[in-house]
Design a protein around this motif. Structure first.
Motif, short mmCIF file in Angstrom:
data_model
loop_
_atom_site.label_atom_id
_atom_site.label_comp_id
_atom_site.label_asym_id
_atom_site.label_seq_id
_atom_site.Cartn_x
_atom_site.Cartn_y
_atom_site.Cartn_z
N ARG A 1 -17.01 -5.81 7.47
CA ARG A 1 -16.21 -6.88 8.09
C ARG A 1 -14.74 -6.45 8.12
N THR A 2 -14.44 -5.49 8.99
CA THR A 2 -13.08 -4.94 9.04
C THR A 2 -12.06 -5.97 9.53
N GLU A 3 -12.53 -7.03 10.20
CA GLU A 3 -11.59 -8.06 10.66
C GLU A 3 -10.94 -8.81 9.49
N LEU A 4 -11.53 -8.62 8.27
CA LEU A 4 -10.97 -9.26 7.08
C LEU A 4 -9.86 -8.42 6.43
N LEU A 5 -9.61 -7.24 6.94
CA LEU A 5 -8.60 -6.37 6.34
C LEU A 5 -7.19 -6.99 6.28
N PRO A 6 -6.78 -7.82 7.28
CA PRO A 6 -5.47 -8.48 7.14
C PRO A 6 -5.35 -9.32 5.88
N LEU A 7 -6.48 -9.77 5.33
CA LEU A 7 -6.45 -10.52 4.07
C LEU A 7 -5.93 -9.62 2.94
N ILE A 8 -6.44 -8.39 2.88
CA ILE A 8 -5.96 -7.43 1.88
C ILE A 8 -4.50 -7.09 2.14
N PHE A 9 -4.16 -6.94 3.41
CA PHE A 9 -2.77 -6.65 3.77
C PHE A 9 -1.85 -7.77 3.31
N GLY A 10 -2.27 -9.02 3.51
CA GLY A 10 -1.45 -10.16 3.09
C GLY A 10 -1.21 -10.15 1.60
N PHE A 11 -2.27 -9.91 0.83
CA PHE A 11 -2.12 -9.85 -0.63
C PHE A 11 -1.15 -8.74 -1.02
N ALA A 12 -1.34 -7.55 -0.44
CA ALA A 12 -0.50 -6.40 -0.79
C ALA A 12 0.96 -6.62 -0.36
N PHE A 13 1.16 -7.19 0.83
CA PHE A 13 2.51 -7.41 1.35
C PHE A 13 3.31 -8.31 0.42
N TYR A 14 2.72 -9.43 0.00
CA TYR A 14 3.46 -10.36 -0.85
C TYR A 14 3.60 -9.82 -2.27
N GLN A 15 2.65 -9.02 -2.72
CA GLN A 15 2.77 -8.39 -4.03
C GLN A 15 3.91 -7.36 -4.03
N ILE A 16 4.04 -6.63 -2.93
CA ILE A 16 5.14 -5.66 -2.82
C ILE A 16 6.49 -6.38 -2.78
N PHE A 17 6.56 -7.48 -2.04
CA PHE A 17 7.81 -8.25 -1.99
C PHE A 17 8.14 -8.82 -3.37
N ASN A 18 7.12 -9.21 -4.13
CA ASN A 18 7.30 -9.65 -5.51
C ASN A 18 7.95 -8.54 -6.32
N TRP A 19 7.45 -7.32 -6.17
CA TRP A 19 7.99 -6.18 -6.92
C TRP A 19 9.46 -5.93 -6.53
N VAL A 20 9.76 -6.04 -5.24
CA VAL A 20 11.14 -5.83 -4.77
C VAL A 20 12.07 -6.88 -5.39
N CYS A 21 11.64 -8.15 -5.37
CA CYS A 21 12.47 -9.23 -5.95
C CYS A 21 12.66 -9.01 -7.45
N ARG A 22 11.59 -8.60 -8.12
CA ARG A 22 11.64 -8.43 -9.58
C ARG A 22 12.57 -7.29 -9.97
N ASN A 23 12.66 -6.28 -9.15
CA ASN A 23 13.46 -5.11 -9.49
C ASN A 23 14.88 -5.14 -8.94
N PHE A 24 15.12 -5.94 -7.89
CA PHE A 24 16.45 -5.90 -7.26
C PHE A 24 17.16 -7.26 -7.21
N ILE A 25 16.44 -8.36 -7.51
CA ILE A 25 17.07 -9.67 -7.45
C ILE A 25 17.13 -10.33 -8.82
N SER A 26 15.98 -10.50 -9.46
CA SER A 26 15.93 -11.18 -10.76
C SER A 26 14.63 -10.83 -11.47
N ARG A 27 14.68 -10.89 -12.82
CA ARG A 27 13.47 -10.68 -13.61
C ARG A 27 12.81 -12.00 -13.98
N ASP A 28 13.41 -13.11 -13.57
CA ASP A 28 12.86 -14.42 -13.88
C ASP A 28 11.59 -14.63 -13.05
N PRO A 29 10.41 -14.77 -13.70
CA PRO A 29 9.14 -14.90 -12.95
C PRO A 29 9.13 -16.11 -12.01
#
Length: 279
Positions: free
Chosen positions: A40-68
């Motif tokens: 079901r390759t049409e579901l791949l955007p689901l994995i992309f969505g999870f990864a995209f927001y997890q990466i943005f989380n990492w960017v915020c945690r390392n460059f904006i604030s450590r407050d969860p």
């Protein structure tokens, strides 16, 4: 940071943590099974969505604030903004092509999928999985049955089953119009964490106005209308899980909207009372 770590450790030892983490793991296994074994390759955007927001989380945690909490709120604000823009774009495009009557026709909402709607729903579903994991890992919830975790649990169940069966996708896109209100929920959080709490300021008054208006129209009213539409068209659904699942999901959403409305009312009254006392 040490306090946040101890808080997360304490909450991670509760039944609430283990229940919602177990359901999230089961969900992830199900998704990977569908993609890898059923192709079901049409579901791949689901994995992309999870990864995209997890990466943005990492960017915020390392460059904006450590407050969860601040990091989680910034990522949530990004999701609300992007999802709102996507939903509005999809709806405006469909209105321009088909008109209002055809847009809300039963077969359009249940059996047809508007362009970009499937991918948009996948990405949003990936975000809810990311957010559920982030809140569990950092203890960003309270109570034995936290409404925010329950909210994500309901959404993941309804969204994922709809994606698997490729039905009611357009109905679910309509429900996501509530993300317009979520923008101002997250803006309020960021504003308060930044120490801006003067209820007399034009900025805060404008924010509260937009918060209340979008809650009433983009969340409360829209979800009530979707529920009424489901009830009205109940006889048009084929036998199966689509109608019961849709009604269950909307019942849960409407109930959570009531609790959210009460929380907003209490927060608004509390902020105004505090400003009266300070003056």
């Amino acid at each position: 940071m040490a306090t946040d770590h101890r808080r997360a450790q304490k909450k991670n030892a509760t039944g609430t943590f283990f229940f919602f983490m177990a359901t999230l793991i089961m969900w992830a296994v199900s998704v990977f099974f569908e993609i890898l074994f059923d192709n079901r390759t049409e579901l791949l955007p689901l994995i992309f969505g999870f990864a995209f927001y997890q990466i943005f989380n990492w960017v915020c945690r390392n460059f904006i604030s450590r407050d969860p909490l601040l990091v989680n709120t910034c990522v949530s604000l990004l999701h609300s903004s992007l999802t709102s823009a996507s939903v509005v774009f999809i709806l405006v495009k469909q209105l321009a092509s088909n008109g209002v009557d055809e847009l809300f026709e039963h077969s359009q909402l249940v059996n047809t999928t508007w362009p970009l709607a499937y991918s948009a729903l996948c990405i949003s579903c990936g975000y809810f999985a990311y957010d559920q994991l982030d809140m569990l890992l950092y203890g960003l919830y309270s109570g034995w049955i936290p409404s925010i975790l329950l909210h994500h649990f309901i959404l993941l169940g309804c969204f994922t089953l709809a994606l698997y069966r490729n039905v009611t996708i357009n109905y679910l896109i309509l429900t996501l119009i509530c993300e317009l209100h979520s923008i101002f929920l997250h803006v309020r959080k960021v504003r308060r964490m930044a120490g801006i709490r003067d209820g007399k300021s034009k900025l805060v008054k404008t924010e509260w106005f937009l918060n209340i208006v979008t809650f009433l129209f983009a969340r409360l009213l829209s979800h009530i209308l979707i529920t009424l539409k489901l009830v009205k068209d109940a006889s048009k659904f084929e036998k199966g899980v689509e109608l019961p699942l849709a009604l269950f999901g909307m019942a849960g959403m409407n109930l959570l909207n009531v609790f959210l409305g009460l929380d907003l009312f209490n927060a608004f009254r509390r902020e105004n009372r505090n400003n009266v006392h300070e003056s």
